[in-house]
Design a protein around this motif. Structure first.
Motif, mmCIF file in Angstrom:
data_model
loop_
_atom_site.group_PDB
_atom_site.id
_atom_site.type_symbol
_atom_site.label_atom_id
_atom_site.label_comp_id
_atom_site.label_asym_id
_atom_site.label_seq_id
_atom_site.Cartn_x
_atom_site.Cartn_y
_atom_site.Cartn_z
ATOM 1 N N UNK A 299 2.689 1.842 13.637
ATOM 2 C CA UNK A 299 2.599 0.384 13.517
ATOM 3 C C UNK A 299 1.790 -0.193 14.679
ATOM 4 N N UNK A 300 2.096 0.229 15.885
ATOM 5 C CA UNK A 300 1.418 -0.304 17.071
ATOM 6 C C UNK A 300 -0.070 0.026 17.039
ATOM 7 N N UNK B 204 -6.560 -6.958 16.640
ATOM 8 C CA UNK B 204 -6.501 -6.822 18.102
ATOM 9 C C UNK B 204 -6.123 -8.110 18.831
ATOM 10 N N UNK B 205 -6.406 -9.273 18.234
ATOM 11 C CA UNK B 205 -6.107 -10.546 18.891
ATOM 12 C C UNK B 205 -4.716 -11.074 18.560
ATOM 13 N N UNK B 206 -4.018 -10.446 17.636
ATOM 14 C CA UNK B 206 -2.682 -10.904 17.253
ATOM 15 C C UNK B 206 -1.642 -10.407 18.242
ATOM 16 N N UNK B 207 -0.560 -11.165 18.380
ATOM 17 C CA UNK B 207 0.547 -10.789 19.248
ATOM 18 C C UNK B 207 1.509 -9.885 18.483
ATOM 19 N N UNK B 208 1.743 -8.693 19.031
ATOM 20 C CA UNK B 208 2.642 -7.743 18.388
ATOM 21 C C UNK B 208 4.070 -8.047 18.833
ATOM 22 N N UNK C 258 0.840 -1.188 0.000
ATOM 23 C CA UNK C 258 0.000 0.000 0.000
ATOM 24 C C UNK C 258 0.881 1.245 0.000
ATOM 25 N N UNK C 259 0.416 2.283 -0.676
ATOM 26 C CA UNK C 259 1.136 3.553 -0.699
ATOM 27 C C UNK C 259 0.905 4.306 0.606
ATOM 28 N N UNK C 260 1.974 4.926 1.132
ATOM 29 C CA UNK C 260 1.888 5.668 2.389
ATOM 30 C C UNK C 260 2.491 4.879 3.532
ATOM 31 N N UNK C 261 2.734 5.588 4.653
ATOM 32 C CA UNK C 261 3.302 4.915 5.819
ATOM 33 C C UNK C 261 2.574 5.314 7.109
ATOM 34 N N UNK C 262 1.427 5.939 6.981
ATOM 35 C CA UNK C 262 0.680 6.328 8.168
ATOM 36 C C UNK C 262 -0.177 5.160 8.661
ATOM 37 N N UNK C 263 -0.929 5.421 9.712
ATOM 38 C CA UNK C 263 -1.735 4.361 10.329
ATOM 39 C C UNK C 263 -2.783 3.810 9.364
ATOM 40 N N UNK C 264 -3.379 4.663 8.524
ATOM 41 C CA UNK C 264 -4.403 4.206 7.586
ATOM 42 C C UNK C 264 -3.808 3.272 6.544
ATOM 43 N N UNK C 265 -2.611 3.613 6.006
ATOM 44 C CA UNK C 265 -1.975 2.758 5.004
ATOM 45 C C UNK C 265 -1.591 1.406 5.599
ATOM 46 N N UNK C 266 -1.059 1.414 6.817
ATOM 47 C CA UNK C 266 -0.701 0.153 7.475
ATOM 48 C C UNK C 266 -1.946 -0.688 7.731
ATOM 49 N N UNK C 267 -3.041 -0.038 8.133
ATOM 50 C CA UNK C 267 -4.285 -0.756 8.363
ATOM 51 C C UNK C 267 -4.840 -1.383 7.093
ATOM 52 N N UNK C 268 -4.754 -0.665 5.959
ATOM 53 C CA UNK C 268 -5.229 -1.232 4.689
ATOM 54 C C UNK C 268 -4.410 -2.455 4.296
ATOM 55 N N UNK D 207 -5.310 -5.439 6.534
ATOM 56 C CA UNK D 207 -6.663 -5.965 6.335
ATOM 57 C C UNK D 207 -6.682 -7.207 5.449
ATOM 58 N N UNK D 208 -5.660 -7.382 4.600
ATOM 59 C CA UNK D 208 -5.608 -8.547 3.713
ATOM 60 C C UNK D 208 -5.376 -9.843 4.490
ATOM 61 N N UNK D 209 -4.766 -9.755 5.670
ATOM 62 C CA UNK D 209 -4.387 -10.971 6.413
ATOM 63 C C UNK D 209 -4.949 -10.975 7.823
ATOM 64 N N UNK D 210 -5.859 -10.078 8.127
ATOM 65 C CA UNK D 210 -6.310 -9.906 9.510
ATOM 66 C C UNK D 210 -7.122 -11.089 10.024
ATOM 67 N N UNK D 211 -7.673 -11.914 9.131
ATOM 68 C CA UNK D 211 -8.544 -12.994 9.590
ATOM 69 C C UNK D 211 -7.774 -14.109 10.300
ATOM 70 N N UNK D 212 -6.567 -14.407 9.852
ATOM 71 C CA UNK D 212 -5.872 -15.589 10.365
ATOM 72 C C UNK D 212 -4.573 -15.280 11.099
ATOM 73 N N UNK D 213 -4.059 -14.060 11.009
ATOM 74 C CA UNK D 213 -2.733 -13.772 11.545
ATOM 75 C C UNK D 213 -2.729 -13.860 13.074
ATOM 76 N N UNK D 214 -1.667 -14.466 13.616
ATOM 77 C CA UNK D 214 -1.494 -14.599 15.063
ATOM 78 C C UNK D 214 -0.327 -13.777 15.588
ATOM 79 N N UNK D 215 0.678 -13.535 14.743
ATOM 80 C CA UNK D 215 1.856 -12.757 15.118
ATOM 81 C C UNK D 215 2.117 -11.712 14.049
ATOM 82 N N UNK D 216 2.374 -10.482 14.481
ATOM 83 C CA UNK D 216 2.717 -9.395 13.569
ATOM 84 C C UNK D 216 4.045 -8.811 14.024
#
Length: 391
Positions: A210-211, A219-223, A180-190, A193-202
């Motif tokens: 990033x945080x 919210x359920x993934x381990x940062x 995604x273009x950009x480095x702000x919170x919205x770009x990181x969130x977009x 979103x492609x992997x939010x269903x199954x990811x456990x560790x970020x």
């Protein structure tokens, strides 16, 4: 039997084959549709045919004749009720393309297991045309069921200080999932979103955006804070000390030698090199504080379990949070806010090492003048190579 073979070769429903002719090296199949009256796309009333012109598309490939073409009439029609004029079109055949969608998918499929250049030579087509078709249809070859367990998130610069992007990569396989273009919170969130269903560790760096994005989207993934970025806080401080003390001068070889001595683990240095470090630490209390805090934090990262990690990290923070050295004190203040992420980093086997390698390739492409679209193609190519689709 011959006509049935031709019908299967063309593989277009509801078309009538009028005849086959050859123009130069082209074999052209003249096709037509049964008599019909297309309705107006606006009012759905009957229309009147105004003009007819024929257009040709590449549609298939045969071993002996090469690429064969199809020819279909394009009618310009007018609605007698509302006066709208329009041109007829056919499903899966773009009026502005030189090839049908079926032929483009076949060309893209032919690139699997070989190079794009080899396919372009075989078909006698421009390389850029085959490349464009491949990157248009290649995502359909990939599985849409993306369920990674752990991902790495990192930013990179298209133009440093101007344009930035965010990339998501599988921490285990190295497959790039999204950019995604950009480095702000919205770009990181977009991107997440492609992997939010199954990811456990970020796994990410220490950037506040990033945080916040990880907490909001996953919210359920381990940062997990990347180990490299934690150590980088100390190596950057050591580099400032080196410049202030004038160690290494201006020669590149001497500078690299000094940087290696300061950033390398003492166990990997010879006794003579360790003696040089002791002499430098005796010259500067500032350098001594940063160097000792770095070795102490490495000791913290060698913890075997969560209880030991918490105890060692708390001891490190208690010792350096009010250190006289301002650089160490600033690092301690930034790490005390990330205690949970650092504990996860100590216990987790994942890191951003593969992502840093990907970023180096992206930065190299950026220096050579490639734009965002080409870097997106690079990410797709990495993903195809990881899935063994592109050799």
């Amino acid at each position: 039997m011959y006509s049935q073979f031709i019908k299967e070769l063309i593989d277009l429903p509801d078309v009538l084959i009028q005849k086959v002719r050859k123009e130069g090296e082209r074999w052209i199949f003249e096709l037509s549709l049964p008599e019909q009256c297309p309705l107006c796309p606006v009012c759905l009333k009957r229309t009147i045919k105004m003009t007819v012109k024929k257009k040709q598309w590449m549609h298939g490939y045969a071993q002996r004749i090469g690429i064969f073409w199809i020819e279909l009439p394009i009618e310009r029609r007018r609605c007698s009720t509302c006066g709208v004029t329009f041109s007829t079109s056919y499903p899966a055949i773009s009026p502005r393309s030189v090839a049908t969608d079926a032929f483009q998918r076949w060309v893209a499929q032919s690139c699997i297991g070989t190079s794009i250049q080899a396919v372009a030579r075989m078909l006698k087509l421009p390389y850029t045309t085959v490349e464009r078709w491949f990157y248009t249809h290649a995502p359909s070859f990939l599985s849409n069921d993306v369920q990674p367990k752990a991902v790495c998130v990192d930013e990179f610069a298209f133009r440093k200080g101007h344009d930035y992007g965010v990339a998501i990569m599988d921490a285990e396989t190295g497959e790039v999932y999204a950019m995604e273009a950009g480095k702000n919170e919205e770009a990181i969130g977009r991107a997440l979103a492609h992997v939010s269903r199954s990811v456990q560790y970020v796994v990410s760096d220490l950037a506040p955006a990033m945080k916040k994005a990880i907490q909001r989207v996953c919210p359920e993934a381990t940062h997990v804070v990347d180990y490299f970025h934690v150590i980088q806080l100390f190596t950057d401080a050591l580099e400032r000390c080196r410049k202030y003390l004038g160690k290494g001068g201006k020669k590149h070889g001497n500078v690299r030698y000094v940087c290696r001595l300061l950033s390398q683990c003492p166990e990997k240095l010879t006794e003579e090199e360790r003696q040089i470090i002791r002499e430098w630490c005796n010259e500067s209390d500032y350098l001594k504080s940063v160097y000792q805090s770095l070795q102490h934090v490495r000791y913290v990262f060698k913890s075997k379990d969560e209880q030991q990690a918490k105890r060692r990290l708390n001891a490190w923070v208690h010792r350096y949070l009010f250190c006289p050295c301002s650089a160490v004190r600033a690092i301690a203040k930034s790490l005390v806010k990330r205690t949970d992420e650092i504990i996860s980093c100590i216990l987790s086997p994942y890191s951003n090492g593969k992502m840093e390698g990907t970023n180096n390739k992206i930065k190299l492409m950026k220096r050579r003048g490639y734009g965002y679209r080409n870097i997106q193609r690079f990410a797709l190519r990495v993903r195809l190579e990881t899935a063994n689709i592109l050799s």
